[in-house]
Scaffold this motif. Structure first.
Motif, PDB file in Angstrom:
ATOM      1  N   THR A 185       0.929  -1.375   0.070  1.00  0.00           N
ATOM      2  CA  THR A 185      -0.160  -0.098   0.004  1.00  0.00           C
ATOM      3  C   THR A 185       0.929   1.202  -0.067  1.00  0.00           C
ATOM      4  N   GLU A 186       1.983   1.315   0.852  1.00  0.00           N
ATOM      5  CA  GLU A 186       2.822   2.516   0.881  1.00  0.00           C
ATOM      6  C   GLU A 186       4.120   2.122   1.763  1.00  0.00           C
ATOM      7  N   LEU A 187       4.989   3.024   1.724  1.00  0.00           N
ATOM      8  CA  LEU A 187       6.274   2.843   2.651  1.00  0.00           C
ATOM      9  C   LEU A 187       5.796   3.389   4.029  1.00  0.00           C
ATOM     10  N   SER A 188       6.292   3.056   4.921  1.00  0.00           N
ATOM     11  CA  SER A 188       6.271   3.756   6.176  1.00  0.00           C
ATOM     12  C   SER A 188       7.285   4.779   6.361  1.00  0.00           C
ATOM     13  N   PRO A 189       7.284   5.932   7.428  1.00  0.00           N
ATOM     14  CA  PRO A 189       8.381   6.729   7.413  1.00  0.00           C
ATOM     15  C   PRO A 189       9.750   6.195   7.620  1.00  0.00           C
TER      16      PRO A 189
END
Length: 318
Positions: A286-290
C-alpha cells in the motif's frame, strides 16, 4: 536470430500519478514478462535482460509469420490471458518449467500471447529515432492479429479517465507515452510513465523467518539495492499458497548463507535463515512507512527476468 538485428535492451518508464495531456497516448500496462521479439526467417524472443525465452513459449515460435517488413524487432509483453485479463500467476507457472515435454503440454493448456506495443526495427533498419506516434502506426500496419500476437490499443489525451476505467476492471495500471518520443534503449525516461493502480515493486530475498504450526515459511525478508549496499525493506508473509511455500523453501535452501547481507535490527526476526541475494520477487504493497518499510505487503511471485541489482531504492514507489 538474424545476424543483422542487434540485441536491444528495452526502454524503461518512471512512476507517475494519473494525468491528462494531449502530448501523450495512454495504453494498458500489461502484467507479464517484458520481451523483445526478433522476427526474420524465424522467431527469437529475448527478455529485458537478453535471456532467451523462445523455447519456454513454443506457441509463439511462428510470430515471424504474422508480420510484414521483416527483419523486424517488436517490443512487448508476454502474458497469459484469463477471461481477457492477464494472469501473472499462470504466466509464472509457465516461466519456471524447463522440461521440454512439460513446456509443450503447458503451451496448449495455458497458452501465452505476445502483446506488441512498439516496433524498433522494420525492413532491417532502425526506426527507434522516429516519434512514437509514427512507430505505433507502423506497428498496426505490419502485424496480423491472432491468438499468439495482439497489438496494444491506446487512447489520446484522457489519461485520468482511462486510468479510472482500467482500475475499475481490475487491471494493473496504465502506461503514458509522449507522442514525439524516440525509443531510448536501456534508459529510464519521463517520456514513458507508468501509472499503477496497485503499488508494486521488485525486491531481493535476503532470507526467511520460520513459521509456526504447519507453516514452515513465516515470511520472506526483503532488501533493495542502494549505492553498493543492501537496505532492509521489511518482510512479506502473505500471498503465497502452500505449494508456493514448498517451492520457495526448496529454492531458498539451495542458496543459504551464514550471515545477512544487511545489518539486521535486533528483535526484528524470530528464527531467521539468511540467503545469498540472488532471488528477485515482486511484491504488492500500500505504501512505505516513514522508516522505509513496506506496509501491507503481499507476495506476487518470483521474477527470473529481473537482476538483483535492478531492485534499487529509486525504483520503489514512495
Amino acid at each position: 536470430m538474424s545476424t543483422n538485428l542487434p540485441k536491444i535492451k528495452p526502454m524503461l518508464a518512471i512512476q507517475a500519478d494519473p494525468f491528462n495531456s494531449d502530448d501523450y497516448l495512454y495504453e494498458i500496462k500489461w502484467d507479464g514478462y517484458r520481451a523483445l521479439a526478433y522476427l526474420d526467417e524465424q522467431t527469437t524472443i529475448l527478455s529485458r535482460n537478453l535471456l532467451d525465452l523462445t523455447e519456454r513459449f513454443p506457441e509463439l515460435l511462428h510470430l515471424h509469420n504474422k508480420v510484414s517488413g521483416k527483419p523486424v524487432i517488436l517490443d512487448g509483453e508476454i502474458v497469459v490471458l484469463d477471461e481477457g485479463k492477464p494472469s501473472f500467476s499462470k504466466l509464472q507457472s509457465r516461466g519456471k518449467i524447463s522440461d521440454i515435454l512439460k513446456v509443450k503440454r503447458m503451451s496448449k493448456q495455458i497458452p501465452a500471447t505476445f502483446i506488441a506495443f512498439d516496433v524498433l526495427y522494420k525492413d532491417g533498419e532502425s526506426i527507434m529515432n522516429q516519434p512514437l506516434e509514427l512507430r505505433k502506426k507502423d506497428l498496426e500496419r505490419i502485424v496480423e492479429h491472432g491468438s499468439d500476437i495482439i497489438v496494444s490499443q491506446y487512447v489520446y489525451g484522457s489519461g485520468i479517465q482511462f486510468s479510472e476505467a482500467v482500475r475499475r476492471i481490475g487491471l494493473e495500471g496504465v502506461m503514458a507515452k509522449r507522442l514525439d518520443s524516440p525509443y531510448i534503449s536501456g534508459k529510464r525516461s519521463n517520456a514513458w510513465r507508468k501509472i499503477r493502480n496497485i503499488r508494486s515493486a521488485e525486491f531481493v530475498i535476503a532470507g526467511w523467518d520460520r513459521g509456526e504450526g504447519q507453516r514452515k515459511l513465516g515470511s520472506l525478508v526483503l532488501v533493495a539495492y542502494d549505492q553498493g549496499q543492501w537496505v532492509y525493506m521489511g518482510k512479506v508473509g502473505t500471498g503465497f499458497t502452500r505449494d508456493e511455500e514448498i517451492n520457495l523453501l526448496t529454492i531458498l535452501n539451495q542458496v543459504k548463507t551464514d550471515t545477512a547481507v544487511f545489518n539486521p535490527v535486533k528483535g526484528e526476526f524470530r528464527a531467521p535463515v539468511w540467503v545469498k541475494p540472488v532471488l528477485v520477487c515482486e511484491v504488492n504493497y500500500t505504501e512505505l512507512s516513514p522508516d522505509g518499510r513496506l506496509r501491507h505487503p503481499s507476495y506476487k511471485g518470483l521474477r527470473e527476468d529481473k537482476k538483483p541489482e535492478e531492485c534499487t531504492i529509486k525504483q520503489v514507489e514512495k
